[in-house]
Design a protein around this motif. Sequence first.
Motif, PDB file in Angstrom:
ATOM      1  N   GLU A 277       6.465  14.981   4.296  1.00 53.13           N
ATOM      2  CA  GLU A 277       5.224  14.285   3.976  1.00 53.13           C
ATOM      3  C   GLU A 277       5.205  12.878   4.542  1.00 53.13           C
ATOM      4  O   GLU A 277       4.139  12.337   4.842  1.00 53.13           O
ATOM      5  CB  GLU A 277       5.087  14.192   2.450  1.00 53.13           C
ATOM      6  CG  GLU A 277       4.196  15.233   1.860  1.00 53.13           C
ATOM      7  CD  GLU A 277       2.755  14.999   2.225  1.00 53.13           C
ATOM      8  OE1 GLU A 277       2.266  15.714   3.091  1.00 53.13           O
ATOM      9  OE2 GLU A 277       2.139  14.075   1.682  1.00 53.13           O
ATOM     10  N   ALA A 278       6.379  12.297   4.677  1.00 55.15           N
ATOM     11  CA  ALA A 278       6.446  10.905   5.121  1.00 55.15           C
ATOM     12  C   ALA A 278       5.733  10.732   6.446  1.00 55.15           C
ATOM     13  O   ALA A 278       4.994   9.768   6.660  1.00 55.15           O
ATOM     14  CB  ALA A 278       7.900  10.459   5.256  1.00 55.15           C
ATOM     15  N   VAL A 279       5.969  11.687   7.340  1.00 61.28           N
ATOM     16  CA  VAL A 279       5.357  11.606   8.657  1.00 61.28           C
ATOM     17  C   VAL A 279       3.846  11.571   8.524  1.00 61.28           C
ATOM     18  O   VAL A 279       3.159  10.717   9.090  1.00 61.28           O
ATOM     19  CB  VAL A 279       5.799  12.823   9.495  1.00 61.28           C
ATOM     20  CG1 VAL A 279       5.052  12.861  10.792  1.00 61.28           C
ATOM     21  CG2 VAL A 279       7.284  12.767   9.736  1.00 61.28           C
ATOM     22  N   ASP A 280       3.333  12.507   7.729  1.00 59.54           N
ATOM     23  CA  ASP A 280       1.881  12.601   7.580  1.00 59.54           C
ATOM     24  C   ASP A 280       1.316  11.338   6.960  1.00 59.54           C
ATOM     25  O   ASP A 280       0.313  10.793   7.422  1.00 59.54           O
ATOM     26  CB  ASP A 280       1.571  13.813   6.703  1.00 59.54           C
ATOM     27  CG  ASP A 280       0.128  14.208   6.788  1.00 59.54           C
ATOM     28  OD1 ASP A 280      -0.390  14.226   7.911  1.00 59.54           O
ATOM     29  OD2 ASP A 280      -0.477  14.470   5.743  1.00 59.54           O
ATOM     30  N   GLN A 281       1.967  10.853   5.906  1.00 58.11           N
ATOM     31  CA  GLN A 281       1.456   9.666   5.224  1.00 58.11           C
ATOM     32  C   GLN A 281       1.363   8.487   6.172  1.00 58.11           C
ATOM     33  O   GLN A 281       0.328   7.832   6.295  1.00 58.11           O
ATOM     34  CB  GLN A 281       2.386   9.290   4.071  1.00 58.11           C
ATOM     35  CG  GLN A 281       2.227  10.149   2.851  1.00 58.11           C
ATOM     36  CD  GLN A 281       3.250   9.788   1.786  1.00 58.11           C
ATOM     37  OE1 GLN A 281       3.939   8.790   1.896  1.00 58.11           O
ATOM     38  NE2 GLN A 281       3.340  10.613   0.774  1.00 58.11           N
TER      39      GLN A 281
ATOM     40  N   PHE B  78       4.281  -0.923   3.520  1.00 61.66           N
ATOM     41  CA  PHE B  78       4.004   0.428   3.066  1.00 61.66           C
ATOM     42  C   PHE B  78       5.130   0.823   2.123  1.00 61.66           C
ATOM     43  O   PHE B  78       6.306   0.761   2.473  1.00 61.66           O
ATOM     44  CB  PHE B  78       3.962   1.377   4.264  1.00 61.66           C
ATOM     45  CG  PHE B  78       3.775   2.810   3.879  1.00 61.66           C
ATOM     46  CD1 PHE B  78       4.851   3.658   3.745  1.00 61.66           C
ATOM     47  CD2 PHE B  78       2.511   3.301   3.627  1.00 61.66           C
ATOM     48  CE1 PHE B  78       4.669   4.979   3.392  1.00 61.66           C
ATOM     49  CE2 PHE B  78       2.321   4.620   3.268  1.00 61.66           C
ATOM     50  CZ  PHE B  78       3.407   5.456   3.141  1.00 61.66           C
ATOM     51  N   VAL B  79       4.772   1.208   0.925  1.00 59.64           N
ATOM     52  CA  VAL B  79       5.779   1.588  -0.049  1.00 59.64           C
ATOM     53  C   VAL B  79       5.899   3.103  -0.022  1.00 59.64           C
ATOM     54  O   VAL B  79       4.917   3.822  -0.233  1.00 59.64           O
ATOM     55  CB  VAL B  79       5.376   1.109  -1.450  1.00 59.64           C
ATOM     56  CG1 VAL B  79       6.470   1.424  -2.439  1.00 59.64           C
ATOM     57  CG2 VAL B  79       5.111  -0.377  -1.422  1.00 59.64           C
ATOM     58  N   GLY B  80       7.093   3.593   0.259  1.00 62.20           N
ATOM     59  CA  GLY B  80       7.306   5.031   0.302  1.00 62.20           C
ATOM     60  C   GLY B  80       8.552   5.379  -0.481  1.00 62.20           C
ATOM     61  O   GLY B  80       9.510   4.609  -0.502  1.00 62.20           O
ATOM     62  N   GLU B  81       8.525   6.528  -1.129  1.00 66.66           N
ATOM     63  CA  GLU B  81       9.710   6.858  -1.908  1.00 66.66           C
ATOM     64  C   GLU B  81      10.694   7.636  -1.040  1.00 66.66           C
ATOM     65  O   GLU B  81      10.309   8.340  -0.110  1.00 66.66           O
ATOM     66  CB  GLU B  81       9.336   7.671  -3.146  1.00 66.66           C
ATOM     67  CG  GLU B  81       8.454   8.857  -2.858  1.00 66.66           C
ATOM     68  CD  GLU B  81       8.039   9.543  -4.141  1.00 66.66           C
ATOM     69  OE1 GLU B  81       8.194   8.946  -5.217  1.00 66.66           O
ATOM     70  OE2 GLU B  81       7.575  10.681  -4.053  1.00 66.66           O
ATOM     71  N   ALA B  82      11.931   7.508  -1.369  1.00 69.54           N
ATOM     72  CA  ALA B  82      12.975   8.134  -0.556  1.00 69.54           C
ATOM     73  C   ALA B  82      13.029   9.635  -0.764  1.00 69.54           C
ATOM     74  O   ALA B  82      13.679  10.348  -0.012  1.00 69.54           O
ATOM     75  CB  ALA B  82      14.324   7.514  -0.905  1.00 69.54           C
TER      76      ALA B  82
ATOM     77  N   CYS C 228       0.853  -1.184   0.000  1.00 67.27           N
ATOM     78  CA  CYS C 228       0.000   0.000   0.000  1.00 67.27           C
ATOM     79  C   CYS C 228       0.887   1.232   0.000  1.00 67.27           C
ATOM     80  O   CYS C 228       2.066   1.171   0.323  1.00 67.27           O
ATOM     81  CB  CYS C 228      -0.932   0.001   1.212  1.00 67.27           C
ATOM     82  SG  CYS C 228      -0.077  -0.008   2.782  1.00 67.27           S
ATOM     83  N   GLY C 229       0.306   2.323  -0.392  1.00 68.51           N
ATOM     84  CA  GLY C 229       1.088   3.557  -0.445  1.00 68.51           C
ATOM     85  C   GLY C 229       0.345   4.601  -1.245  1.00 68.51           C
ATOM     86  O   GLY C 229      -0.718   4.333  -1.789  1.00 68.51           O
ATOM     87  N   VAL C 230       0.913   5.795  -1.342  1.00 71.40           N
ATOM     88  CA  VAL C 230       0.249   6.843  -2.102  1.00 71.40           C
ATOM     89  C   VAL C 230       0.547   6.649  -3.584  1.00 71.40           C
ATOM     90  O   VAL C 230       1.248   5.716  -3.978  1.00 71.40           O
ATOM     91  CB  VAL C 230       0.698   8.243  -1.631  1.00 71.40           C
ATOM     92  CG1 VAL C 230       0.397   8.402  -0.168  1.00 71.40           C
ATOM     93  CG2 VAL C 230       2.165   8.438  -1.894  1.00 71.40           C
TER      94      VAL C 230
ATOM     95  N   LYS D  89      21.018  12.179   0.602  1.00 74.85           N
ATOM     96  CA  LYS D  89      19.954  12.781   1.403  1.00 74.85           C
ATOM     97  C   LYS D  89      18.991  11.678   1.821  1.00 74.85           C
ATOM     98  O   LYS D  89      17.866  11.596   1.359  1.00 74.85           O
ATOM     99  CB  LYS D  89      19.226  13.840   0.592  1.00 74.85           C
ATOM    100  CG  LYS D  89      20.125  14.988   0.206  1.00 74.85           C
ATOM    101  CD  LYS D  89      19.312  16.193  -0.138  1.00 74.85           C
ATOM    102  CE  LYS D  89      20.124  17.339  -0.652  1.00 74.85           C
ATOM    103  NZ  LYS D  89      21.498  17.409  -0.241  1.00 74.85           N
ATOM    104  N   VAL D  90      19.480  10.847   2.704  1.00 70.80           N
ATOM    105  CA  VAL D  90      18.758   9.621   3.010  1.00 70.80           C
ATOM    106  C   VAL D  90      17.863   9.772   4.219  1.00 70.80           C
ATOM    107  O   VAL D  90      17.517   8.793   4.855  1.00 70.80           O
ATOM    108  CB  VAL D  90      19.750   8.464   3.263  1.00 70.80           C
ATOM    109  CG1 VAL D  90      20.496   8.157   2.005  1.00 70.80           C
ATOM    110  CG2 VAL D  90      20.713   8.828   4.362  1.00 70.80           C
ATOM    111  N   GLY D  91      17.480  10.980   4.566  1.00 70.48           N
ATOM    112  CA  GLY D  91      16.733  11.199   5.793  1.00 70.48           C
ATOM    113  C   GLY D  91      15.368  10.542   5.835  1.00 70.48           C
ATOM    114  O   GLY D  91      14.842  10.274   6.903  1.00 70.48           O
ATOM    115  N   ALA D  92      14.787  10.268   4.664  1.00 69.19           N
ATOM    116  CA  ALA D  92      13.439   9.682   4.671  1.00 69.19           C
ATOM    117  C   ALA D  92      13.426   8.346   5.396  1.00 69.19           C
ATOM    118  O   ALA D  92      12.442   7.982   6.046  1.00 69.19           O
ATOM    119  CB  ALA D  92      12.948   9.498   3.242  1.00 69.19           C
ATOM    120  N   ALA D  93      14.532   7.613   5.304  1.00 67.96           N
ATOM    121  CA  ALA D  93      14.597   6.321   5.995  1.00 67.96           C
ATOM    122  C   ALA D  93      14.412   6.523   7.490  1.00 67.96           C
ATOM    123  O   ALA D  93      13.657   5.786   8.147  1.00 67.96           O
ATOM    124  CB  ALA D  93      15.936   5.646   5.712  1.00 67.96           C
ATOM    125  N   ILE D  94      15.088   7.529   8.028  1.00 66.80           N
ATOM    126  CA  ILE D  94      14.979   7.791   9.460  1.00 66.80           C
ATOM    127  C   ILE D  94      13.560   8.194   9.831  1.00 66.80           C
ATOM    128  O   ILE D  94      12.982   7.675  10.785  1.00 66.80           O
ATOM    129  CB  ILE D  94      15.959   8.902   9.862  1.00 66.80           C
ATOM    130  CG1 ILE D  94      17.375   8.485   9.591  1.00 66.80           C
ATOM    131  CG2 ILE D  94      15.766   9.280  11.294  1.00 66.80           C
ATOM    132  CD1 ILE D  94      17.942   7.607  10.623  1.00 66.80           C
TER     133      ILE D  94
END
Lengths: 258, 605
Positions: free
Chosen positions: B525-529, B516-520, B391-393, B563-568
Amino acid sequence: MAGALEPHLEALRRELRAPDPAVLSVLLALIAVIVTLLIWRLVQGRRSSRKAVLLLGLCDAGKTLLFARLLTGRYRDTQTSITDSSAVYRVSSDKSANVTLIDLPGHESLRLQFLERFKAAARAIVFVVDSVAFQREVKDVAEFLYQVLVDSTVLKNAPALLIACNKQDVTMAKSAKLIQQQLEKELNTLRVTRSAAPTSLDGSAIGGPAQLGKKGKDFDFSQLPMKVEFVECSARGSKGEEGDADFEGLEKWLAKIA
Amino acid sequence: SPFAQERGGNNSFTHEALTLKYKLDNQFELVFVVGFQKILTLTYVDKLIDDVHKEFRDKYRNEFQQKGTLGLLNGTFDFKDDFMRLLRDAEESSKVRAPMVMKTFEQSLKSQKTVKCMIETRGEKPKEKVKNKKNKGSKKEGAEAGTAPGKASAGDKQPSGDREELTKDEILQKNREEFFRRHMKAGEKSSKSPKPEAQKEKGKKPRVWDLENSNAKVLDYSNSATNGSTEACPVEEFDPDAALGDRNREPGRLYDLEYESDEEAEEEKVVQNPSKPSVKKGGLGGMFGMLKGLVGSKSLTREDMDPVLEKMKDHLIAKNVAAEIAVQLCESVAKKLEGKVMGTFTTVTSTVKQALQEALVQILQPQRRVDVLRDVMDAQRHRRPYVVTFCGVNGVGKSTNLAKISFWLIENGFSVLIAACDTFRAGAVEQLRTHTRRLNALHPPESHGGRTMVQLYEKGYGKDAAGIAMEAIAYARNQGFDVVLVDTAGRMQDNAPLMTALAKLIAVNTPDLVLFVGEALVGNEAVDQLVKFNKALADHSMAQTPRLIDGIVLTKFDTIDDKVGAAISMTYITSKPIVFVGTGQTYCDLRSLNAKAVVAALMKA
């Protein structure tokens, strides 16, 4: 050209022949310092060679209680450890040997970090297994054990490994033999799945180039480069909190490797 | 576990019916925890915890510093009496502020208001004016001794006490009690404002809304006798609980966390020796102050760390970590390091960086096992298919990564059924059909013992996704497929009907793994999603323990350099592991996460 060098060489030879105390003393001092450094590094290397026994295991396996019992003989209420603790343990059979016991936290987020810190200093590893919850947790236990075993430092140093099946005072506890068989089966499967996992981001494979045991044959603890033993123990002791813990096997093993 | 998961930023933590407030002492590695029932608001808790901390530390300071682990294990920490005394003091100091008699009209606040004040709208303004009056009044009378003995003693004790120890609650309490004190001298007050008295002789008992937090005690209009007893009861009810939480913990458990600091204690011992000469040096002149800063025994204060933490926070945000997560992380690291004694030759920057690095690695370590193959084997043994839902946006790469994962599974010898539950997007089914064809070409049935490794289960467009998923799983069970990969349509997290539909699919089909599939590339937005997805799944599930997101697939990792912060951000929000990382659009571009490499890229300047 040679003529230009000649007077310099002459000056040098003259210097060496008529020893100027200043130059000589400086040279001697330098040599002394270098020699001292070398000796010190050698001694350091030998001294810091792995005098530690690590207590590893999952959360709630009983590591901290075992640690407290080994050191003081008394029962203590413990909490989930969030940091390591270490102390020197004197072997009870009156040898002057002593080892440093290090109790590491078992929480998933913390365990690998602390393992990284202490694995180089490990002379032996005690892997504490909760014999009661083993059936449920067998996959997690096996995974942690696998991670410890394929670690390159561990493979290089090959510290003695003792798998302590804790909580034997409870009637539902599994025996050491059963645990050994189950672990072997689980590690056998893990070998396959881990090496087939997608490679890591920077190219290094998760399972490591190391292959546990021999290929083609089912995994057996005897295939490991280190000595592995299984022992049953109970940190709480059969008489509850007042009595002593039953871990003669553990103490004997500690005496052996000290 | 707030410490283990680096969420130690706030001071309090709620668990079931209890609220736990904690305080860290990093110098000796102690944790002080106070637990009390969530529904009760105890205002003395903060003060109690500070007092306990100070007393305990002073009393056992020697033992920590000299004896090390064995001493701590053997020593008995007979703190019970001290603790009971402190608890009693704290309780008394809070009891004193309880209201006694119902106020008569003259004593009330309304009589103090001028007519002009009353005519104005009941907004913020009159309150402010009255407050100013009250503060002015209290300042004037601050020096006077109050008539009510108990209140006065508490009130006087407090201003003379430690200024730093006053928490916000205490300031409010202080204001409130000074206000009470003022009204005890009703005679003086009424002379100041004769006019409103004459006008407001209605005899209506006012409600005191001007005090911001009138807690239940103030609004309790029973007379003093029952006030006293009802008040005593709740105190006794939770007293055992709160004290039990503490009584059992303090002697036994606190010290256990302390003795884990033997390494720190040893370091301290080593540091104590150089600290003694350095202390002497410090006396010699300011020049040596700088040296003392370098050579050990300097304990970290908040002021030292703040500039460094600010810089680190900005650095993290520049690396695409969500802003609130960066703030919380820095808070947690600050709490962990406050008061810690640094070793020799370490600067504040290096200590903070080290701590932050450890915290980041800790966050990225999975809390549960990340071994899909192992679980598939398990399911295989039980003769049921292993169901994975994606699932994911919109547009994050669900179908692409689904194909990559099915390729990986086929390589390992498992047969895959792809369920096309994306019945909305044009071409979704065709896309999956193309993938199926390609994968079968790569792994023809002949090389796998005659069975097709990949098959597509689809029912066209416009149908109900949950129904298709259920049929697909039944089909897989009948045909003996090992894995079912369910592809869903992309949806925005704010789209309520679509989120309901997704929640229904997951609740009805109970997949083994919800990814959950999220792009890096995503930032804040990641938090909200993630929060909204989890909430939707939790809300619409009938079960006791709802199925939430079990893992994260981080896609388009090749588009970000470091810029790999999305993982965190993603792992911090859900505390679930990153199972796969997608690094491209071919079948082989599937990786697993290497925590150290990611953290190294994050911390790299």
